[in-house]
Design an enzyme around this catalytic site. Structure first.
Site, PDB file in Angstrom:
ATOM      1  N   ARG A   1       0.830  -1.207   0.000  1.00 32.81           N
ATOM      2  CA  ARG A   1       0.000   0.000   0.000  1.00 32.81           C
ATOM      3  C   ARG A   1       0.867   1.262   0.000  1.00 32.81           C
ATOM      4  O   ARG A   1       0.567   2.250  -0.665  1.00 32.81           O
ATOM      5  CB  ARG A   1      -0.915  -0.030   1.223  1.00 32.81           C
ATOM      6  CG  ARG A   1      -1.894   1.138   1.300  1.00 32.81           C
ATOM      7  CD  ARG A   1      -2.914   0.884   2.398  1.00 32.81           C
ATOM      8  NE  ARG A   1      -3.793   2.039   2.567  1.00 32.81           N
ATOM      9  CZ  ARG A   1      -3.916   2.738   3.686  1.00 32.81           C
ATOM     10  NH1 ARG A   1      -3.218   2.387   4.773  1.00 32.81           N
ATOM     11  NH2 ARG A   1      -4.734   3.764   3.758  1.00 32.81           N
TER      12      ARG A   1
ATOM     13  N   HIS B   1       0.687   4.303  -2.709  1.00 33.65           N
ATOM     14  CA  HIS B   1       0.429   5.677  -2.296  1.00 33.65           C
ATOM     15  C   HIS B   1       1.585   6.604  -2.668  1.00 33.65           C
ATOM     16  O   HIS B   1       1.372   7.791  -2.928  1.00 33.65           O
ATOM     17  CB  HIS B   1       0.162   5.744  -0.792  1.00 33.65           C
ATOM     18  CG  HIS B   1      -1.206   5.276  -0.420  1.00 33.65           C
ATOM     19  ND1 HIS B   1      -1.919   5.819   0.636  1.00 33.65           N
ATOM     20  CD2 HIS B   1      -2.014   4.336  -0.966  1.00 33.65           C
ATOM     21  CE1 HIS B   1      -3.100   5.218   0.719  1.00 33.65           C
ATOM     22  NE2 HIS B   1      -3.168   4.312  -0.237  1.00 33.65           N
TER      23      HIS B   1
ATOM     24  N   ASN C   1      -3.335   8.676   4.570  1.00 32.00           N
ATOM     25  CA  ASN C   1      -2.099   7.955   4.902  1.00 32.00           C
ATOM     26  C   ASN C   1      -1.874   7.762   6.395  1.00 32.00           C
ATOM     27  O   ASN C   1      -0.861   7.173   6.790  1.00 32.00           O
ATOM     28  CB  ASN C   1      -0.896   8.701   4.310  1.00 32.00           C
ATOM     29  CG  ASN C   1      -0.798   8.552   2.813  1.00 32.00           C
ATOM     30  OD1 ASN C   1      -1.400   7.650   2.231  1.00 32.00           O
ATOM     31  ND2 ASN C   1      -0.059   9.442   2.176  1.00 32.00           N
TER      32      ASN C   1
ATOM     33  N   HIS D   1      -5.720  -5.795  -2.925  1.00 36.50           N
ATOM     34  CA  HIS D   1      -6.575  -5.832  -1.733  1.00 36.50           C
ATOM     35  C   HIS D   1      -6.702  -7.243  -1.163  1.00 36.50           C
ATOM     36  O   HIS D   1      -7.336  -7.427  -0.128  1.00 36.50           O
ATOM     37  CB  HIS D   1      -7.972  -5.281  -2.065  1.00 36.50           C
ATOM     38  CG  HIS D   1      -8.006  -3.803  -2.233  1.00 36.50           C
ATOM     39  ND1 HIS D   1      -9.089  -3.125  -2.744  1.00 36.50           N
ATOM     40  CD2 HIS D   1      -7.068  -2.848  -1.977  1.00 36.50           C
ATOM     41  CE1 HIS D   1      -8.834  -1.829  -2.793  1.00 36.50           C
ATOM     42  NE2 HIS D   1      -7.616  -1.636  -2.324  1.00 36.50           N
TER      43      HIS D   1
END
Length: 315
Positions: free
Chosen positions: A57, A61, A89, A186
């Site tokens: 992740r 990001h 975040n 995911h």
């Protein structure tokens, strides 16, 4: 045309290739780079099974804000609030894994390897340590010097519909296939209640629960996340095999057992739904597409200028 002008045109045409990422960038300057990072990711995962999802992740990001330049790793300083402290975040963690890898690499190859490259490799190793595929990561990124919390609103939100997701990805040169394949990330991780409350409470003016959710699954989510939930870290695993990289995410999505609105939206167009079905039916197809899309995402150009000695601060 003058000889000087011809030279300028030739030099300009070479700039993209001179700045391009390569698979063997550190072969001579830091040959043990990948084994050092893989070891740190493995050791951290032994102690904390949430580390792989966190690193994957984190890389996503990073790349979606200012390109893959390690800007997500910078700490806030003075009046500047950095990306890692932006609302989307706040739940990012495992930065210490990158710190430890950087320290070990600086000991072996001082001043050579960028934090952005370390993060890209750690994300790959996070997938591998979770039972997923291995792939070659292009390298040669430089670290950015700018990190702003208010820019994190550019990240795709879990409440996005398909049109919003497609726009977010296309702005970064990513296709619908990339969108669906990368959503398969995911398969690792955990979702906090705030990310999916919209689907299980006051969905719209006529129904409380998103009718596309499988009823018993929706009831279980409601029990975990009541309307006025006050449990700080309450939430749900992203799929039934939350620490294993597989295609369970896509199978559950077709059963009405997805977590986010953005997950559900992948079934809203014929093409994206066909991709979901393909990945649900054959894990090999998913892994191949995921690897291709991860490499493509990791090439999103940043405006990096340096190789940081400490991933949390600019030089």
């Amino acid at each position: 045309m003058s000889l000087f002008f011809t030279f300028l045109l030739l030099f300009s045409s070479l700039l993209p290739s001179l700045n391009a990422l390569t698979y063997r960038y550190y072969d001579h300057t830091c040959p043990n780079l990948e084994s050092i990072i893989a070891r740190e990711v493995h050791l951290a995962t032994v102690n904390d099974k949430t580390v792989p999802a966190a690193l994957l992740r984190m890389h996503f990001h990073d790349c979606f804000i200012r390109g893959c330049d390690g800007s997500v790793l910078l700490d806030s300083k003075g009046k500047n609030k950095a990306e890692k402290d932006g609302p989307p975040n706040i739940s990012l963690h495992a930065f210490y894994v990158i710190d430890k890898a950087k320290k070990a690499i600086e000991s072996a190859c001082p001043g050579v390897v960028s934090c952005a490259d370390i993060l890209a490799l750690a994300a790959r190793d996070a997938v591998v340590v979770s039972g997923g595929p291995h792939w070659e990561v292009p390298k040669g990124r430089k670290d950015g010097r700018i990190s702003k919390a208010n820019e994190t609103i550019q990240l795709p939100f879990p409440t996005f519909n398909f049109s919003q997701l497609q726009q977010s990805f296309s702005q970064r040169g990513l296709s619908i296939q990339d969108l669906v394949a990368l959503s398969g990330g995911h398969t690792l991780g955990f979702a906090h209640c705030s990310s999916f409350q919209n689907r299980i409470h006051n969905f719209n003016s006529t129904v409380d629960i998103d009718p596309l959710l499988q009823p018993s699954f929706a009831a279980s989510l409601q029990s975990i996340c009541p309307a006025h939930n006050k449990v700080k870290n309450a939430g749900s695993p992203m799929d039934s095999t939350t620490t294993v990289f597989d295609n369970a995410y896509f199978k559950l999505l077709l059963q009405g057992r997805s977590i986010f609105s953005s997950d559900q939206s992948l079934l809203s167009t014929p093409y994206s739904k066909a991709l979901v079905s393909k990945f649900a039916n054959e894990q090999r197809h998913f892994e191949k597409a995921f690897v291709k899309s991860m490499v493509k995402m990791s090439r999103i150009a940043g405006a990096g200028e340096e190789v940081r000695l400490n991933c949390r601060v600019v030089r």
